[in-house]
Design an enzyme around this catalytic site. Structure first.
Site, PDB file in Angstrom:
ATOM      1  N   GLU A 322       0.804  -1.232   0.000  1.00 43.53           N
ATOM      2  CA  GLU A 322       0.000   0.000   0.000  1.00 43.53           C
ATOM      3  C   GLU A 322       0.837   1.283   0.000  1.00 43.53           C
ATOM      4  O   GLU A 322       0.530   2.231   0.723  1.00 43.53           O
ATOM      5  CB  GLU A 322      -0.965  -0.018   1.195  1.00 43.53           C
ATOM      6  CG  GLU A 322      -1.923  -1.190   1.116  1.00 43.53           C
ATOM      7  CD  GLU A 322      -2.829  -1.328   2.336  1.00 43.53           C
ATOM      8  OE1 GLU A 322      -4.011  -1.565   2.121  1.00 43.53           O
ATOM      9  OE2 GLU A 322      -2.359  -1.212   3.470  1.00 43.53           O
TER      10      GLU A 322
HETATM   11  C1  TNX Z   1      -4.737  -4.503   4.359  1.00 45.82           C
HETATM   12  S1  TNX Z   1      -2.775  -6.651   4.047  1.00 45.82           S
HETATM   13  C2  TNX Z   1      -3.488  -4.255   4.918  1.00 45.82           C
HETATM   14  C3  TNX Z   1      -3.366  -4.048   6.366  1.00 45.82           C
HETATM   15  C4  TNX Z   1      -4.710  -3.966   7.029  1.00 45.82           C
HETATM   16  C5  TNX Z   1      -5.627  -5.022   6.474  1.00 45.82           C
HETATM   17  C6  TNX Z   1      -6.957  -5.065   7.139  1.00 45.82           C
HETATM   18  C7  TNX Z   1      -1.873  -5.597   3.861  1.00 45.82           C
HETATM   19  C8  TNX Z   1      -0.657  -6.024   3.291  1.00 45.82           C
HETATM   20  N1  TNX Z   1      -2.294  -4.371   4.210  1.00 45.82           N
HETATM   21  O1  TNX Z   1      -2.616  -2.884   6.619  1.00 45.82           O
HETATM   22  O2  TNX Z   1      -4.533  -4.148   8.395  1.00 45.82           O
HETATM   23  O3  TNX Z   1      -5.809  -4.826   5.104  1.00 45.82           O
HETATM   24  O4  TNX Z   1      -7.729  -6.141   6.717  1.00 45.82           O
END
Ligand code: TNX
Length: 503
Positions: A322
């Site tokens: 992200e």
């Molecule tokens: C996505 S999974 C994220 C996390 C969040 C999660 C909540 C990922 C690599 N990043 O930062 O906690 O979704 O479901």
């Protein structure tokens, strides 16, 4: 699994077990029904009973496994179970079996456990415990008939990586909370504990060259609670505790995004020279590193050099998810640099599937959670994959529509959803996938009882996805119904999924 029991699936039945759930008759007796299912299990004639004369036989590298087995058995049975070179329960290291594989025979006169490595013997011991009455997991002495059925079991894992992730950044969990989950992992033959140690809401591992990461960045958590962190000594303790149970601890430091806690700890990591505010919300803000800052790469390098010194794992998790506020070019050059930095430490990089956008070059590992395209791209760049697709393996998702807490963005994930899927994503080959991991993000998980409720029994389902070649949900749900008694005895406050007729 070749299992000589009553409830094997009829291949002519409907493919959606939900349609036939009502016609699935649960098994009428408890055992032998191990979780995860062994490759083959043949019930023999007769039984064998542990008693005050029973000894455990082992030598060399088998002794620590014998000791671990004896510790569990002594606690519940109260029997002395001394360890000698030979015994009615005999653990032997042999040549010729694959890594982690084992043979287990129980006859009228005792049990023999054989494997080519200590891990295989350890898994044979876990299966042996599951052949005993559920009270065997009691922490205190109980009066029970310690009789095991005669069986011949041959067993080996499908995947080398059978993981579980706990996010200790959004909410902090103590060493004791984590050790308890390690014990449960071991009972299910899981072998990788991935700790998500840093995120926007908290920095949870002491870094001696950057002490404010924990004194400031570790001082709170989602909701504004006191947070916490592990000292390096505590992390080493967890690494050892896990290793004694044949579990490798995989530390994750999440860069180049999800770094608000670090940027709140040090002004010099920010363009304006001022520290950011601490963040205690539930929303994903994914604060990026200031990649052009003069201190940023030295900071990342210091963190990873301390982490590499602490961690014996050859694979280290760098996050990489992200990074929405970082340009593709900056993201690529950061990851390429970081892969080189870890390589200099003798380590291989693992990251979330977004890293597939960068041509890193083998060896590296990508954790599939969201984007099949990124995952396939990672493979085309030379990665192998750990499968954690959110709709099956994100254990922060609600398990039912009336759940009191949890996420919903990847849908409801019940036990069957965690069980009924193939880790080999369309377009990948079997050998592209090294394993499976269940992930518990903790934005909404603020105490250890909620850890239990969200992890179990879905982690037992995922353990079987990682271990067992052949799977059948209807057979599993019957087995799980009995396995629930073991989870109960272990004191696990698990979710009693209504899809299972719990005993
Ligand atoms: C996505 S999974 C994220 C996390 C969040 C999660 C909540 C990922 C690599 N990043 O930062 O906690 O979704 O479901």
């Amino acid at each position: 699994m070749l299992l000589l029991l009553a409830c094997a699936a009829d291949p002519t039945d409907s493919k959606d077990p939900r349609d036939t759930a009502d016609t699935n008759t649960p098994p009428t007796e408890a055992g032998p029904r191990p979780v995860p299912a062994p490759t083959s299990l043949v019930v023999g004639e007769g039984t064998w009973t542990l008693d005050a004369t029973t000894t455990i036989g082992a030598d060399g590298d088998a002794v620590p496994v014998a000791e671990a087995l004896a510790t569990t058995l002594r606690a519940s049975t109260g029997l002395p179970l001394p360890i000698a070179t030979t015994g009615a329960v005999q653990l032997t290291l042999v040549d010729g079996l694959p890594a982690e594989a084992y043979h287990l025979d129980v006859t009228g006169s005792g049990a023999t456990l054989a494997a080519s490595d200590a891990a295989g013997l350890f898994y044979a011991a876990q299966t042996l415990l599951q052949l005993a009455p559920p009270e065997v997991y009691s922490p205190d002495v109980v009066d029970a008939d310690w009789t095991l059925p005669a069986v011949t079991i041959e067993d080996a894992p499908r995947y080398a990586w059978r993981g579980m992730m706990i996010d200790v950044a959004r909410h902090f969990f103590t060493v004791a909370d984590v050790e308890r989950q390690i014990d449960l992992m071991a009972a299910h033959k899981l072998n990788r504990l991935h700790l998500h140690l840093t995120d926007d809401q908290g920095w949870r591992i002491e870094i001696k060259s950057w002490p404010d990461l924990t004194t400031i960045g570790g001082s709170t958590e989602v909701g504004g609670g006191p947070g916490g962190f592990y000292t390096q000594e505590e992390l080493l303790g967890l690494i050892d505790y896990a290793a004694a149970r044949h579990i490798t601890l995989i530390p994750e430091i999440d860069f180049p995004a999800h770094t608000q806690a670090a940027l709140a700890s040090y002004g010099e990591l920010n363009e304006g020279g001022e520290p950011l505010d601490l963040y205690t919300g539930t929303g994903v803000i994914a604060t990026p590193l200031w990649l052009d800052g003069p201190m940023t790469l030295p900071f990342v390098e210091d963190v990873w050099s301390e982490m590499a010194a602490l961690s014996p794992s050859t694979i280290l998790h760098i996050g990489g998810d992200e990074a929405i506020d970082i340009s593709a070019a900056d993201y690529a050059s950061f990851l390429t640099w970081l892969q080189g930095d870890l390589r200099d430490e003798g380590r291989t990089l693992l990251g979330w599937d977004e890293i597939g956008a960068v041509d890193l070059g083998a060896p590296f590992y990508a954790q599939y959670w969201y984007d099949p395209t990124n995952t396939r791209d990672a493979v085309s760049h030379g990665a192998q994959v750990i499968a954690s697709p959110a709709e099956h393996a994100y254990l922060d998702m609600m398990q039912s529509s009336d759940a009191e807490y949890g996420q919903i963005w990847a849908g409801i994930v019940d036990t069957q959803d965690s069980y009924d899927w193939d880790p080999v994503l369309t377009g990948l080959e079997d050998e592209d996938v090294i394993g499976v991991e269940g992930c518990l993000w903790t934005e909404y998980i603020d105490d250890p009882t909620k850890l239990d409720f969200m992890l179990w029994p879905r982690m037992a389902a995922l353990a079987e996805v990682g271990w067992s070649e052949e799977r059948d949900w209807r057979e599993f749900r019957g087995r799980l119904a009995w396995h629930g008694q073991r989870l109960d005895t272990l004191g696990v406050g698990f979710y009693a999924d209504p899809g299972v007729d719990w005993e």
